[in-house]
Each structure stands twice: as structure tokens, then as C-alpha cells.
Design a protein around this motif. Structure first.
Motif, PDB file in Angstrom:
ATOM      1  N   VAL A 292       0.846  -1.203   0.000  1.00 24.78           N
ATOM      2  CA  VAL A 292       0.000   0.000   0.000  1.00 24.78           C
ATOM      3  C   VAL A 292       0.877   1.246   0.000  1.00 24.78           C
ATOM      4  CG1 VAL A 292      -1.708   1.303   1.337  1.00 24.78           C
ATOM      5  CG2 VAL A 292      -1.925  -1.185   1.095  1.00 24.78           C
ATOM      6  N   LEU A 293       1.910   1.240   0.817  1.00 23.23           N
ATOM      7  CA  LEU A 293       2.824   2.380   0.887  1.00 23.23           C
ATOM      8  C   LEU A 293       3.549   2.575  -0.447  1.00 23.23           C
ATOM      9  CD1 LEU A 293       3.735   4.515   2.920  1.00 23.23           C
ATOM     10  CD2 LEU A 293       5.570   2.946   3.605  1.00 23.23           C
ATOM     11  N   ALA A 294       3.911   1.487  -1.102  1.00 23.47           N
ATOM     12  CA  ALA A 294       4.567   1.579  -2.415  1.00 23.47           C
ATOM     13  C   ALA A 294       3.629   2.209  -3.443  1.00 23.47           C
ATOM     14  CB  ALA A 294       5.023   0.202  -2.878  1.00 23.47           C
TER      15      ALA A 294
ATOM     16  N   GLY B 141      12.459   6.006  -8.239  1.00 27.43           N
ATOM     17  CA  GLY B 141      12.305   4.579  -8.048  1.00 27.43           C
ATOM     18  C   GLY B 141      11.519   4.222  -6.808  1.00 27.43           C
ATOM     19  N   VAL B 142      10.745   3.154  -6.911  1.00 28.54           N
ATOM     20  CA  VAL B 142       9.970   2.639  -5.777  1.00 28.54           C
ATOM     21  C   VAL B 142      10.133   1.128  -5.765  1.00 28.54           C
ATOM     22  CG1 VAL B 142       7.688   2.393  -4.729  1.00 28.54           C
ATOM     23  CG2 VAL B 142       8.290   4.518  -5.931  1.00 28.54           C
ATOM     24  N   GLY B 143      10.703   0.629  -4.692  1.00 26.83           N
ATOM     25  CA  GLY B 143      10.871  -0.808  -4.527  1.00 26.83           C
ATOM     26  C   GLY B 143      10.103  -1.293  -3.324  1.00 26.83           C
ATOM     27  N   GLY B 144       9.264  -2.268  -3.520  1.00 28.09           N
ATOM     28  CA  GLY B 144       8.468  -2.816  -2.423  1.00 28.09           C
ATOM     29  C   GLY B 144       9.129  -4.049  -1.836  1.00 28.09           C
TER      30      GLY B 144
ATOM     31  N   PRO C  41       9.099  -6.745   1.900  1.00 27.55           N
ATOM     32  CA  PRO C  41       8.128  -7.190   2.910  1.00 27.55           C
ATOM     33  C   PRO C  41       7.951  -6.239   4.088  1.00 27.55           C
ATOM     34  CG  PRO C  41       9.481  -9.032   2.211  1.00 27.55           C
ATOM     35  CD  PRO C  41      10.084  -7.792   1.588  1.00 27.55           C
ATOM     36  N   THR C  42       9.012  -5.569   4.535  1.00 24.45           N
ATOM     37  CA  THR C  42       8.906  -4.743   5.748  1.00 24.45           C
ATOM     38  C   THR C  42       9.176  -3.263   5.531  1.00 24.45           C
ATOM     39  OG1 THR C  42      11.206  -5.208   6.327  1.00 24.45           O
ATOM     40  CG2 THR C  42       9.508  -6.688   7.244  1.00 24.45           C
ATOM     41  N   PHE C  43       9.465  -2.858   4.295  1.00 21.43           N
ATOM     42  CA  PHE C  43       9.739  -1.449   4.018  1.00 21.43           C
ATOM     43  C   PHE C  43       9.553  -1.167   2.535  1.00 21.43           C
ATOM     44  CE2 PHE C  43      13.771  -3.538   3.247  1.00 21.43           C
ATOM     45  CZ  PHE C  43      14.288  -2.892   2.138  1.00 21.43           C
ATOM     46  N   VAL C  44       9.577   0.115   2.205  1.00 19.57           N
ATOM     47  CA  VAL C  44       9.519   0.560   0.812  1.00 19.57           C
ATOM     48  C   VAL C  44      10.732   1.438   0.557  1.00 19.57           C
ATOM     49  CG1 VAL C  44       8.232   1.928  -0.882  1.00 19.57           C
ATOM     50  CG2 VAL C  44       7.009   0.442   0.714  1.00 19.57           C
ATOM     51  N   HIS C  45      11.447   1.164  -0.515  1.00 18.02           N
ATOM     52  CA  HIS C  45      12.565   1.993  -0.942  1.00 18.02           C
ATOM     53  C   HIS C  45      12.013   3.057  -1.877  1.00 18.02           C
ATOM     54  CE1 HIS C  45      16.571   2.947  -2.663  1.00 18.02           C
ATOM     55  NE2 HIS C  45      15.829   3.177  -3.739  1.00 18.02           N
ATOM     56  N   VAL C  46      12.370   4.318  -1.642  1.00 16.41           N
ATOM     57  CA  VAL C  46      12.027   5.405  -2.560  1.00 16.41           C
ATOM     58  C   VAL C  46      13.310   6.148  -2.886  1.00 16.41           C
ATOM     59  CG1 VAL C  46       9.639   5.669  -1.780  1.00 16.41           C
ATOM     60  CG2 VAL C  46      11.420   7.016  -0.675  1.00 16.41           C
ATOM     61  N   ASP C  47      13.416   6.621  -4.124  1.00 11.94           N
ATOM     62  CA  ASP C  47      14.592   7.402  -4.489  1.00 11.94           C
ATOM     63  C   ASP C  47      14.238   8.409  -5.568  1.00 11.94           C
ATOM     64  OD1 ASP C  47      15.095   6.325  -7.206  1.00 11.94           O
ATOM     65  OD2 ASP C  47      15.743   4.499  -6.200  1.00 11.94           O
ATOM     66  N   THR C  48      15.183   9.283  -5.873  1.00 13.70           N
ATOM     67  CA  THR C  48      14.960  10.334  -6.859  1.00 13.70           C
ATOM     68  C   THR C  48      15.710  10.052  -8.156  1.00 13.70           C
ATOM     69  OG1 THR C  48      16.756  11.675  -5.930  1.00 13.70           O
ATOM     70  CG2 THR C  48      14.519  12.079  -5.093  1.00 13.70           C
ATOM     71  N   GLY C  49      15.971   8.786  -8.417  1.00 16.06           N
ATOM     72  CA  GLY C  49      16.567   8.387  -9.689  1.00 16.06           C
ATOM     73  C   GLY C  49      15.486   8.277 -10.751  1.00 16.06           C
ATOM     74  N   PRO C  50      15.780   7.560 -11.829  1.00 14.06           N
ATOM     75  CA  PRO C  50      14.764   7.361 -12.875  1.00 14.06           C
ATOM     76  C   PRO C  50      13.520   6.675 -12.311  1.00 14.06           C
ATOM     77  CG  PRO C  50      16.922   6.595 -13.607  1.00 14.06           C
ATOM     78  CD  PRO C  50      17.051   6.915 -12.145  1.00 14.06           C
ATOM     79  N   VAL C  51      12.366   6.995 -12.880  1.00 11.30           N
ATOM     80  CA  VAL C  51      11.115   6.377 -12.438  1.00 11.30           C
ATOM     81  C   VAL C  51      11.142   4.913 -12.855  1.00 11.30           C
ATOM     82  CG1 VAL C  51       8.609   6.370 -12.690  1.00 11.30           C
ATOM     83  CG2 VAL C  51       9.848   8.554 -12.570  1.00 11.30           C
ATOM     84  N   ARG C  52      11.000   4.032 -11.862  1.00  9.70           N
ATOM     85  CA  ARG C  52      10.995   2.606 -12.085  1.00  9.70           C
ATOM     86  C   ARG C  52      10.428   1.933 -10.854  1.00  9.70           C
ATOM     87  NH1 ARG C  52      15.018   4.560  -9.693  1.00  9.70           N
ATOM     88  NH2 ARG C  52      16.649   3.418  -8.605  1.00  9.70           N
ATOM     89  N   THR C  53      10.022   0.686 -10.987  1.00 11.87           N
ATOM     90  CA  THR C  53       9.476  -0.050  -9.835  1.00 11.87           C
ATOM     91  C   THR C  53      10.056  -1.457  -9.819  1.00 11.87           C
ATOM     92  OG1 THR C  53       7.580  -0.889 -11.065  1.00 11.87           O
ATOM     93  CG2 THR C  53       7.288   1.212  -9.923  1.00 11.87           C
ATOM     94  N   TRP C  54      10.056  -2.047  -8.642  1.00  9.34           N
ATOM     95  CA  TRP C  54      10.475  -3.437  -8.486  1.00  9.34           C
ATOM     96  C   TRP C  54       9.948  -3.964  -7.162  1.00  9.34           C
ATOM     97  CZ3 TRP C  54      13.560   0.744  -7.740  1.00  9.34           C
ATOM     98  CH2 TRP C  54      14.203   0.854  -6.513  1.00  9.34           C
ATOM     99  N   VAL C  55       9.974  -5.265  -7.031  1.00  6.82           N
ATOM    100  CA  VAL C  55       9.598  -5.929  -5.790  1.00  6.82           C
ATOM    101  C   VAL C  55      10.789  -6.755  -5.357  1.00  6.82           C
ATOM    102  CG1 VAL C  55       8.038  -7.598  -4.716  1.00  6.82           C
ATOM    103  CG2 VAL C  55       7.160  -5.998  -6.420  1.00  6.82           C
ATOM    104  N   GLY C  56      11.158  -6.599  -4.094  1.00  8.90           N
ATOM    105  CA  GLY C  56      12.333  -7.319  -3.597  1.00  8.90           C
ATOM    106  C   GLY C  56      11.969  -8.395  -2.623  1.00  8.90           C
TER     107      GLY C  56
END
Length: 106
Positions: A74-76, A86-89, A91-106
Motif C-alpha cells: 500500500v505504501l509503495a 524509483g519505488v521498490g516494495g 516485505p517490511t519497508f519501501v525503498h524510494v529514491d529520486t533516480g529514474p522512475v521505475r518499480t520493483w519488488v524485492g
């Protein structure tokens, strides 16, 4: 590892984190957006399991965040709405960054 070091943080990252917290407040979510990892020194990054060699955490352009009681998925989705990088989901956190727009699940 805590290195007790600081660096400049990308203002776009600050705006993203503020925007996410403001949106949550607007819809009645009162829990804080908790940053679990921000700037990392090269040594800390090297000791962080799964960290990218050229992680944006090294440049003050990334944060790992969590909100008590809010699933990471939900947070992702919220972070993605800002189209800020970038937004990476995980299990216990969400990674956000100001690089190129992209998504992934870790």
C-alpha cells in the motif's frame, strides 16, 4: 552499522517524503512515516545485505520507509503516485529514491 556521518539530502527526496506524510495525514493516517535507512557511507552500504553497489543511498537520494500498520504494498502504491523516482516494495519497508522512475519488488 551506524557511521555517525551526514551528507546533503536531495531536496526532491525531502519533498517526496513530506508529500507522502501529508497525504497520509489528509486521509486520517496519524502514524509517522519512519525512515529506516537514509544516507549510507560506502562501508555501511557494502555491509548492507542486498544493497546495490551504486545505491542512491550513497548520494542522499534514497530512503527506506515504513509506516506501522500499513502494508508495504500500500505504501509503495502511494509513493508511485508521486512519480518522483524509483519505488521498490519489500516485505517490511519501501525503498524510494529520486533516480529514474521505475518499480520493483524485492
Amino acid at each position: 552499522m551506524r557511521a555517525d556521518r551526514v551528507t546533503r539530502v536531495d531536496v526532491k527526496l525531502i519533498h517526496l517524503l513530506f508529500g507522502m506524510q501529508a497525504w497520509m495525514r489528509a486521509v486520517g493516517i496519524r502514524q509517522p512515516l519512519r525512515v529506516t535507512s537514509g544516507y549510507r557511507t560506502p562501508a555501511t552500504n557494502a555491509d548492507t545485505e542486498g544493497a546495490a553497489v551504486h545505491s542512491l543511498h550513497l548520494a542522499g537520494r534514497a530512503a527506506d520507509v515504513a509506516v506501522a500498520g500499513i502494508p508495504s504494498a500500500v505504501l509503495a502504491k502511494l509513493a508511485l503516485r508521486f512519480n518522483a523516482g524509483g519505488v521498490g516494495g519489500y516485505p517490511t519497508f519501501v525503498h524510494v529514491d529520486t533516480g529514474p522512475v521505475r518499480t520493483w519488488v524485492g
